[in-house]
Design an enzyme around this catalytic site. Structure first.
Site, PDB file in Angstrom:
ATOM      1  N   CYS A 381       6.526  -3.703   7.067  1.00 32.13           N
ATOM      2  CA  CYS A 381       7.657  -4.069   6.220  1.00 32.13           C
ATOM      3  C   CYS A 381       8.094  -2.867   5.371  1.00 32.13           C
ATOM      4  O   CYS A 381       8.707  -1.944   5.887  1.00 32.13           O
ATOM      5  CB  CYS A 381       7.314  -5.288   5.380  1.00 32.13           C
ATOM      6  N   HIS A 507       5.726  -9.004   9.300  1.00 34.09           N
ATOM      7  CA  HIS A 507       4.363  -9.060   8.751  1.00 34.09           C
ATOM      8  C   HIS A 507       3.396  -9.633   9.790  1.00 34.09           C
ATOM      9  O   HIS A 507       3.097 -10.827   9.783  1.00 34.09           O
ATOM     10  CB  HIS A 507       4.341  -9.933   7.491  1.00 34.09           C
ATOM     11  N   GLU A 509       0.277  -9.438   9.941  1.00 32.15           N
ATOM     12  CA  GLU A 509      -1.003  -9.899   9.381  1.00 32.15           C
ATOM     13  C   GLU A 509      -1.073 -11.412   9.238  1.00 32.15           C
ATOM     14  O   GLU A 509      -2.167 -11.997   9.274  1.00 32.15           O
ATOM     15  CB  GLU A 509      -1.268  -9.222   8.034  1.00 32.15           C
TER      16      GLU A 509
END
Length: 533
Positions: A381, A507, A509
């Site tokens: 990001c 993102h 994650e």
């Protein structure tokens, strides 16, 4: 079978790990073949954590549908491996906002609006929204600590749920601290007894007590808790401090918590199949190699601000039979003079997401160091945007390149609002949140890791790669590795001249799992291992 509810509360102190407990129970019940969903109620009056400081509250977890939620939803998704929605995260701000708007619309027909029944009814409506034909068990965590003023409406609401849905369909689990006296190391149950008494005063008798402790409960302590808290001994569950988060489901299973839950809720299920989870935990604990990754960010003073990133690195490490040692680097303290000293001992550099201009130049220095020294770089990001700015300044000759987020009137805004693309004309409404598709270049590193050209990932950002600068940056060697299906948005960039340099606007994650690491994190850790000195 109607949806049954498990309510998880906490006592004595905050930070006991109610979220991990609720997530672990979800995993155990799912492994018994039950269909599970998790929900979290937070007593704070913010509408959601989206505008809260990461240094105070930790990371903002984002769901597929674009909800900005409490970080506990990340635990739920990682443990239970179920995709949650905004309905799973409810704050007092949302509850009161809804009630007040309803009052303004005249929907209470002039009645005096009160905590009971209006607030408690709204809470119950949110709880019942989880009922579905494909949900057997809804696990609801009540944030805060029993005794807090803010939590009282929630406790009253969950008490009423047992009356309305039947006691056989509701289970109360209380997570409490068993205090250890410094020096003597003696365990004391009195605070736990008082916490249960507090619950009893609002009409809730816990069915199961989960006792957080650093040393095993003695039979004397267990018997005392059982006697004075009105519980059978097998309902007093020891929850020792675990060597890792993912050991907790196995430890609770050994204590028999899922068996007790099934007995009390009259659920006939086979024993849980924990073979895959056990193998994953054993692999995590047996990893002998180490790799050091620098996480360069502005919120490193509170590691929970990057919780999902840290967990995704751990997942990738386990899959590579490696322990990932994170070096937390405060980007505000990174300068041209100390960059090498701070980063030279790291085999990979990761710059995560964030907002605002504080610490930005330090992160740009980290991206430059990784690019010029052939160290694997992963920008997420904001980390992607800063890598683009760094490349534009130092490789493409655009010395004044910046983001209009940090310098509104900069000469070369390679990162900009892109209002013409999203069709929105006000700055506050341009956030891209939630799941968006992406098409990967088949010659990219990203494609080789995903094994698919079409992917979908979660976003949380306002600024974009400016299309005005695509040509000049591509000419200088920046690869546009991923685009939105319509080609309007740059979703991923890479440097083909570099051993491993990847930046993504999304993102990744948030979608990593302990037994199924995210492909990009796996590739990043693998590259750091391969190239480490």
């Amino acid at each position: 079978m109607p949806t049954k509810f498990i309510f998880v509360t906490g006592g004595v102190v905050s930070g006991l790990g109610k979220g991990i407990c609720a997530a672990s129970i979800g995993r155990l019940l799912k492994q018994r073949g039950l269909r599970v969903r998790n929900q979290k109620f937070d007593p704070y009056f913010n509408i959601d954590p989206g505008t809260m400081s990461p240094l105070q509250h930790g990371e903002v977890f984002v769901t597929d549908d674009g909800a900005e939620t409490d970080l506990d939803l990340g635990h739920y998704e990682r443990f239970v491996d179920e995709t949650l929605s905004g309905n799973s995260s409810v704050s007092s701000g949302k509850v009161y906002w809804s009630v007040l708007n309803r009052e303004r619309e005249g929907r209470y027909l002039g009645a005096t609006v009160q905590i009971i029944p209006h607030i408690t009814n709204e809470i119950k409506d949110r709880i019942y929204s989880m009922e579905s034909d494909d949900v057997d068990i809804s696990i609801v965590e009540i944030g805060g600590t029993v005794g807090d003023i803010e939590s009282q409406p929630y406790l009253e609401a969950i008490r009423q749920v047992a009356v309305e849905r039947g006691r056989e369909n509701v289970l109360y689990i209380h997570v409490s601290l068993v205090v250890q006296i410094p020096g003597s190391l003696e365990l004391k149950s009195k605070p736990t007894q008082h916490s249960v008494k507090e619950l009893l005063s609002v009409g809730i008798q816990p069915d199961i007590l989960v006792c957080r402790c650093d040393m095993p409960l003695t039979e004397d302590i267990r018997s005392k808790i059982s006697l004075f808290c009105n519980l059978a001994p097998d309902s007093v569950i020891q929850n020792l401090t675990a060597p890792s988060l993912y050991s907790v489901p196995l430890m609770l299973a050994k204590e028999g918590i899922d068996e007790v839950i099934c007995q009390k809720l009259k659920l006939e299920t086979p024993p849980p199949d924990l073979s895959e989870w056990t193998a994953m935990v054993e692999r995590e604990h047996s990893a002998s190699r180490h790799v050091r990754i620098a996480l360069v960010g502005k919120y490193t003073a509170l590691h929970d601000a990057y919780l999902s990133v840290a967990e995704a690195l751990s997942h990738a490490g386990t899959a590579n039979d490696t322990v990932v040692d994170i070096k937390w680097v405060d980007s505000e303290k990174l300068t041209a003079e100390n960059t090498s000293a701070c980063l030279a001992d790291c085999s990979g550099i990761l710059v995560p997401g964030g907002f605002g201009n504080r610490g930005i130049e330090g992160m740009i220095l980290a991206a430059r160091y990784a690019r010029e020294h052939d160290i694997p770089y992963f920008g997420i990001c904001l980390g992607m945007q800063l890598a683009v700015i760094e490349f534009a300044r130092n490789a493409a000759g655009l010395k004044d390149a910046n983001s209009s987020e940090f310098f509104e009137n900069c000469k070369d805004p390679v990162i900009d609002l892109m209002l013409d693309q999203v069709g929105i004309t006000n700055k506050g409404g341009t956030m891209r949140l939630g799941k968006y598709p992406c098409v990967l270049d088949r010659s990219s590193i990203s494609y080789s890791l995903y094994g698919s050209a079409e992917i979908s990932e979660r976003h949380r950002h306002r600024y974009e790669f400016s299309n005005k600068y695509r040509g000049v940056l591509q000419e200088k060697g920046l690869k546009l590795a991923g685009l939105s299906p319509d080609g309007k948005f740059v979703e991923a960039v890479e440097l083909p001249s570099h051993p491993w340099f990847v930046g993504v606007q999304f993102h990744p994650e948030f979608k990593s799992r302990p037994n199924r690491p995210h492909p990009l994190f796996f590739g990043f850790v693998q590259a750091a291992l391969t190239l480490q000195k």
